[in-house]
Design an enzyme around this catalytic site. Sequence first.
Site, PDB file in Angstrom:
ATOM      1  N   ASP A   1      57.462  60.894  32.576  1.00 45.59           N
ATOM      2  CA  ASP A   1      56.093  61.149  33.370  1.00 45.59           C
ATOM      3  C   ASP A   1      55.985  59.882  34.637  1.00 45.59           C
ATOM      4  OD1 ASP A   1      55.579  58.910  31.777  1.00 45.59           O
ATOM      5  OD2 ASP A   1      53.764  60.061  30.654  1.00 45.59           O
TER       6      ASP A   1
ATOM      7  N   GLU B   1      54.275  48.587  29.485  1.00 47.39           N
ATOM      8  CA  GLU B   1      52.576  48.541  29.376  1.00 47.39           C
ATOM      9  C   GLU B   1      52.059  47.256  30.006  1.00 47.39           C
ATOM     10  OE1 GLU B   1      51.038  51.154  28.229  1.00 47.39           O
ATOM     11  OE2 GLU B   1      52.381  52.186  26.715  1.00 47.39           O
TER      12      GLU B   1
ATOM     13  N   ARG C   1      49.106  47.732  32.748  1.00 45.33           N
ATOM     14  CA  ARG C   1      47.931  47.440  32.261  1.00 45.33           C
ATOM     15  C   ARG C   1      47.478  46.223  32.748  1.00 45.33           C
ATOM     16  NH1 ARG C   1      46.665  50.700  26.622  1.00 45.33           N
ATOM     17  NH2 ARG C   1      48.440  51.935  26.680  1.00 45.33           N
TER      18      ARG C   1
ATOM     19  N   GLU D   1      44.661  62.179  30.924  1.00 46.88           N
ATOM     20  CA  GLU D   1      45.526  62.736  32.077  1.00 46.88           C
ATOM     21  C   GLU D   1      44.818  64.029  32.670  1.00 46.88           C
ATOM     22  OE1 GLU D   1      46.597  61.607  29.200  1.00 46.88           O
ATOM     23  OE2 GLU D   1      47.786  60.110  30.072  1.00 46.88           O
TER      24      GLU D   1
HETATM   25  C1  DMJ Z   1      48.269  55.363  30.050  1.00 50.05           C
HETATM   26  O1  DMJ Z   1      48.600  53.872  29.517  1.00 50.05           O
HETATM   27  C2  DMJ Z   1      49.117  55.395  31.034  1.00 50.05           C
HETATM   28  O2  DMJ Z   1      48.594  56.562  32.022  1.00 50.05           O
HETATM   29  C3  DMJ Z   1      50.654  56.029  31.072  1.00 50.05           C
HETATM   30  O3  DMJ Z   1      51.270  56.215  32.359  1.00 50.05           O
HETATM   31  C4  DMJ Z   1      50.662  56.928  30.008  1.00 50.05           C
HETATM   32  N1  DMJ Z   1      49.780  56.940  29.203  1.00 50.05           N
HETATM   33  C5  DMJ Z   1      48.715  56.245  29.085  1.00 50.05           C
HETATM   34  C6  DMJ Z   1      47.518  56.994  28.733  1.00 50.05           C
HETATM   35  O4  DMJ Z   1      47.405  58.457  28.083  1.00 50.05           O
END
Ligand code: DMJ
Length: 643
Positions: A401, A268, A272, A535
């Site tokens: 993912d 994260e 971010r 998404e």
């Molecule tokens: C985000 O922090 C990013 O897109 C991450 O890859 C997956 N989920 C969240 C948003 O849903």
Amino acid sequence: MTTPALLPLSGRRLPPLNLGASAFPHHRATLRLSEKFILLLILSAFITLCFGAFFFLPDSSKHKRFDLGLEDVLIPHVDTSKGGKNLGGFLIHGQGHDEHRHREEEERLRNKIRADHEKALEEAKEKLKKSRDEIQAEIQTEKNKVVQELKKKDSKPLPPVPLPNLIGINSGEPADPDIREKRNKIKEMMKHAWDNYRQYGWGHNELKPIARKGHSTNIFGNSQMGATIVDALDTLYIMGLHDEFREGQEWIDKNLDFSVNSEVSVFEVNIRFIGGLLAAYYLSGQEVFKIKAVQLAGKLLPAFNTPTGIPWAMVNLKSGVGRNWGWASAGSSILAEFGTLHMEFVHLSYLTGDPVYYNKVMHIRKLLQKMDRPNGLYPNYLNPRTGRWGQHHTSVGGLGDSFYEYLLKAWLMSDKTDMEARKMYDDAIEAIEKHLIRKSNGGLTFIGEWKNGHLERKMGHLTCFAGGMFALGADGSRDDKAGHYLQLGAEIAHTCHESYDRTTLKLGPEAFKFDGGVEAVAVRQNEKYYILRPEVIETYWYMWRFTHDPKYRQWGWEATQAIDKYCRVSGGFSGVKDVYSSSPTYDDVQQSFFLAETLKYLYLLFSNDDLLPLDNWVFNTEAHPLPVLHLANTTLSGNPAYR
Ligand code: DMJ
């Protein structure tokens, strides 16, 4: 020494010994044996004498004192008139004199220590006369001094790097007034989210828009690291909200400090914070973002100190101690976490000239390449101690993912030269299509989850990003299947739109099923929430860029209106707990990714394509745009440090 054993037993003469003309220039070059023997005897006697003299002379080292720079203790200069000699760095004295000086020195030292103690005692007494507040203020001043010193040390200038050609940082203003109006509405929503965070949650990680106070989760540790500020910066920039951008920059410059005793999620923080800071740097050119990104990356590096080099999920920014989530299968690290570092780490190496970041992520890739994959699928769990897979679960949604996303984007970011990444992506997608992608009875294409040899016919909101990924990867696909992948992207976009359209609020649930007569609908209560996720809108935007089919703008506008109607509160935007209920309750969290991703993708959907064109920019998984590195080899040769 030559021994008598060399003497002939028979009296026969040995051939003359040649000692060489240069050894004895004034003698004959050759000597007879008896002469040679006598000469050797004399030589050996002489050498024995020399050895004796060397070993039996008095040991003068006992009188040496070495000057180690302790000026207080040692004599600063040598008075040669009193028998001392200065022998380049150490001092030699006569013994009697030395003992006397030694005593003097000891006495002097004792006095000095006594005086120091008395001084310290006086200072302590003075301190105690001060009020608690005064003492605290003094401590704070001292602390600030140390922090400033550390900051100075951390802010070393980085090597200059040729910046990639930054095409497409423009307004992207659409000519069509209707589209312009919609875009302005999205910008207004961004301002509402930002202003409320600014007012009620400033410096905190996120905002509670109903309680009107700061909010945080364990992914950010226990510190206020301003996650929303960092995540929102590039969205503010591309929307032209420059005053807000500057406020954010100022906060980051003055307050964003990573020397905190806080255990954060490596993934994260990477997507971010590092992603957000790097994008802000590339867009604005402000050095502070680059410097902060590099400082933070340095704090994440200890997470890689595992037996395999697969990083821990969490790391303490201060101590560098890492560990994994308690809930992960058999102490494993998560594929979507350790597999979603590549883009940011390649840029860090590019910008700093330090290959350490690049090496860390390439090591992960090499390790994964070597491993067997059940049915060609990558399981979500990998143990960082043993290097073995955990449970055989595979997902294109949560836990898996962005690993697949980053394989494709590593290739794109390398200006399509990183063929190793492209191959890994193609192989993985082929296996996913074969084992995970199905059509429902109602004709909806969905991506299920693989659990120990069984396909669960459930799709997560997170999985909906894959529509955009398939479209993005269409060009350059194996066997020239571009049309196929674009079509697959369109089908996933359609399915995900259905998951929105079949709810009361026209917002998508967290997970939806294709089983027992149910199609694209959430069944369990705890899967009915919508937490402002991006998404589905992300996929609309990619599909729009590749097809310009107006339905994607139409779907994006439906989502915008639903968010504004059902998630907007006077203190910002909140997630909702049940998208099937006409009177939803709020979860009271304004997620930082709402500003970083959801609103950015919506804004781009209603902008011209020349704003951040996909030939020049690759968006990280948190929607932070990073420039393509048009380099000769995979990643690094643009930096002079690598040439
Ligand atoms: C985000 O922090 C990013 O897109 C991450 O890859 C997956 N989920 C969240 C948003 O849903």
